[in-house]
Design a protein around this motif. Structure first.
Motif, short mmCIF file in Angstrom:
data_model
loop_
_atom_site.label_atom_id
_atom_site.label_comp_id
_atom_site.label_asym_id
_atom_site.label_seq_id
_atom_site.Cartn_x
_atom_site.Cartn_y
_atom_site.Cartn_z
N MET A 62 0.83 -1.08 0.14
CA MET A 62 0.18 -0.14 0.05
C MET A 62 0.91 1.35 0.00
N PRO A 63 0.59 2.02 -0.80
CA PRO A 63 1.62 3.16 -0.98
C PRO A 63 1.51 4.09 0.22
N GLU A 64 2.36 4.91 0.57
CA GLU A 64 2.17 6.04 1.57
C GLU A 64 1.38 7.16 1.18
N LEU A 65 0.59 7.53 2.05
CA LEU A 65 -0.46 8.76 1.95
C LEU A 65 0.53 10.01 1.66
N LEU A 66 0.25 10.68 0.53
CA LEU A 66 0.47 12.09 0.35
C LEU A 66 -0.22 13.40 0.93
N SER A 67 0.25 14.38 0.77
CA SER A 67 -0.18 15.40 1.70
C SER A 67 -1.22 16.22 0.49
N GLU A 68 -1.15 15.74 -0.80
CA GLU A 68 -1.93 16.22 -1.89
C GLU A 68 -2.05 15.44 -3.22
N TYR A 69 -3.11 15.42 -3.80
CA TYR A 69 -3.51 14.72 -4.93
C TYR A 69 -4.20 15.66 -6.01
N ASP A 70 -4.26 15.30 -7.22
CA ASP A 70 -5.10 16.02 -8.24
C ASP A 70 -6.29 15.85 -7.77
N CYS A 71 -6.93 14.45 -7.46
CA CYS A 71 -8.12 13.86 -7.25
C CYS A 71 -8.16 13.10 -6.03
N VAL A 72 -9.21 13.18 -5.21
CA VAL A 72 -9.37 11.99 -4.00
C VAL A 72 -10.78 11.50 -4.45
N VAL A 73 -10.73 10.21 -4.32
CA VAL A 73 -12.14 9.41 -4.54
C VAL A 73 -12.48 8.85 -3.32
N ILE A 74 -13.59 8.93 -2.76
CA ILE A 74 -14.28 8.56 -1.84
C ILE A 74 -15.15 7.27 -1.96
N GLY A 75 -14.60 6.09 -1.44
CA GLY A 75 -15.71 4.92 -1.76
C GLY A 75 -15.12 4.00 -2.63
N GLY A 76 -14.81 2.70 -2.15
CA GLY A 76 -14.05 1.70 -3.02
C GLY A 76 -15.09 0.71 -3.53
N GLY A 77 -16.46 1.29 -3.96
CA GLY A 77 -17.43 0.28 -4.49
C GLY A 77 -17.09 0.55 -6.32
N PRO A 78 -18.11 -0.08 -6.76
CA PRO A 78 -17.96 0.00 -8.21
C PRO A 78 -17.65 1.67 -8.69
N ALA A 79 -18.44 2.46 -8.26
CA ALA A 79 -18.53 3.70 -8.54
C ALA A 79 -16.98 4.45 -8.46
#
Length: 417
Positions: A1-18
């Motif tokens: 599992m990659p280390e969490l960064l402090s900034e991303y272009d996009c954060v996606v909430i929810g690991g379901g199909p969507a």
């Protein structure tokens, strides 16, 4: 599992199909993406029956080969059973369209969702399960990031340019902004469990989803054959009727099963597994699909009803459409509501056909076989809707005849003997 960064272009909430679909497709375009799921993966979920039109999103994601090699049973059609036990002729999808895209699968959601979650990681998204979004951060009316609690209990503040909310029925952003609206006419509840060794009809080259009314038409049952000789059997009815004052959910389930001859006979001699579950008030919509810096996908945008198995397909399709708008937004720097939600109006209009079909079903007078017999010219349109071809031109023309037909059926029922 990659280390969490402090900034991303996009954060996606929810690991379901969507969420997994959106994360995979945005990451594939070279943008930095964080996908977070609050539960440890894999996790159980309802919604085992897919619509065939999901095929095209699976093709984009590159998971068709995995699905074809999986143990998931092939779904080849849909069948309806009315309150008297009379069965409609099955709607076999291949009869309508012989292409492979006209059939799909009944899936184990824990395995299916895990596959899509891992696929997002393969595409380059940073995927973290057992990670809870404590809050979506806003600066005035613009989403600017999230506050997370990871699996160790450590808090992280993550900045981003776009938040994609695929949090399912948590509907994090919609609840935060007060834009969620429960459908007052579809305050339904569901009680479901799995059986091992129940009846399994594989005529037509695979299994079917079967929809069956109880004798008093107060509830309906789904019957979804799955792998490992198991069948998902669920009862849906008004929330107050199912869950208030009639005993435990298990007792109510058995009471309603006894009133549904089709389901009752199919599970005789089968083993009822110890996995009874309940969901309630699951039909809702949201007032807006996107805002500056945020967009809703899947059940976080809305959920109509499980009767036609549209939930997972709507999740996949909305996520794919939103991902294209998000990728363009990140490339151009325009993360406005208009850009992020540009796909929304057409999607909302197309899904309205399924919403109208759901309303017809709950009218209590939509006898599928009788309608098709009287209006054979609409069998193709009805099959298209059951397949999920909601964007097909002219598919909604069926309602020009179905709506007055239902009015006539209801008027006939109200006439004195």
């Amino acid at each position: 599992m990659p280390e969490l960064l402090s900034e991303y272009d996009c954060v996606v909430i929810g690991g379901g199909p969507a969420g997994s679909t959106a994360a995979a497709l945005v990451a594939e375009q070279g943008h930095s993406v964080l996908l977070v799921e609050r539960e440890p993966m894999p996790r159980e979920h309802v919604g085992e029956s897919l619509m065939p039109e999901s095929y095209w999103v699976f093709e984009r994601l590159g998971v068709l080969e995995q699905l074809n090699k999986s143990c998931f049973p092939r779904k080849v059609g849909v069948q309806f059973v009315n309150n008297t036990g009379r069965e409609s002729q099955p709607f076999f999808f291949r009869t309508h369209d012989p292409r492979p895209c006209s059939e799909t699968w009944h899936v184990d959601r824990s395995e299916f969702d895990q596959m899509l979650f891992e696929n997002a990681a393969t595409k380059g998204a940073h995927c973290h399960d057992a990670t809870r979004v404590a809050d979506v951060l806003f600066d005035d009316n613009r989403a600017t990031g999230v506050r997370l609690i990871d699996r160790t209990g450590t808090e992280h503040k993550i900045a981003c340019k776009v938040v994609i909310d695929g949090s399912g029925q948590q509907t994090l952003i919609a609840n935060k902004l007060g834009i969620k609206q429960v459908n007052p006419e579809l305050k339904k509840a569901a009680i479901w469990r799995h059986y091992r060794g129940a009846e399994r009809d594989e005529s037509g080259g695979g299994v079917k989803t079967i929809i069956m009314h109880t004798s008093d038409k107060k509830c309906w049952f789904w019957y979804i054959p799955q792998a490992d000789d198991t069948v998902s059997v669920g009862c849906v009815g008004d929330n107050d009727y199912l869950l208030k004052g009639r005993g435990t959910p298990a007792e109510v389930f058995e009471q309603e099963l006894a009133k549904c001859e089709g389901a009752y006979q199919r599970v005789q001699g089968a083993e009822a597994l110890d996995d009874l579950r309940v969901a309630k008030e699951f039909s809702y919509s949201t007032d807006q699909i996107a805002g500056d810096g945020w967009v809703l996908v899947g059940d976080a945008w809305g959920f109509i009803d499980p009767v036609y198995s549209s939930g997972v397909y709507f999740a996949l399709q909305s996520a794919a459409l939103a991902a294209d708008c998000v990728s363009q937004a990140l490339t151009t720097g325009d993360t406005s509501a208009a850009q992020l939600g540009g796909w929304g109006p057409e999607f909302k209009e197309a899904t309205n056909s399924v919403r109208k079909l759901v309303n017809a079903f709950y009218s209590g007078e939509f006898r599928v076989g009788k309608f098709v017999m009287e209006h054979p010219e609409h069998q193709g349109n009805l099959t298209d809707l059951l397949i999920g071809r909601i964007f097909k031109p002219g598919v909604a023309m069926m309602f020009d005849d179905l709506d007055p037909w239902l009015d006539r059926q209801m008027s006939a029922m109200e006439e004195p003997a």
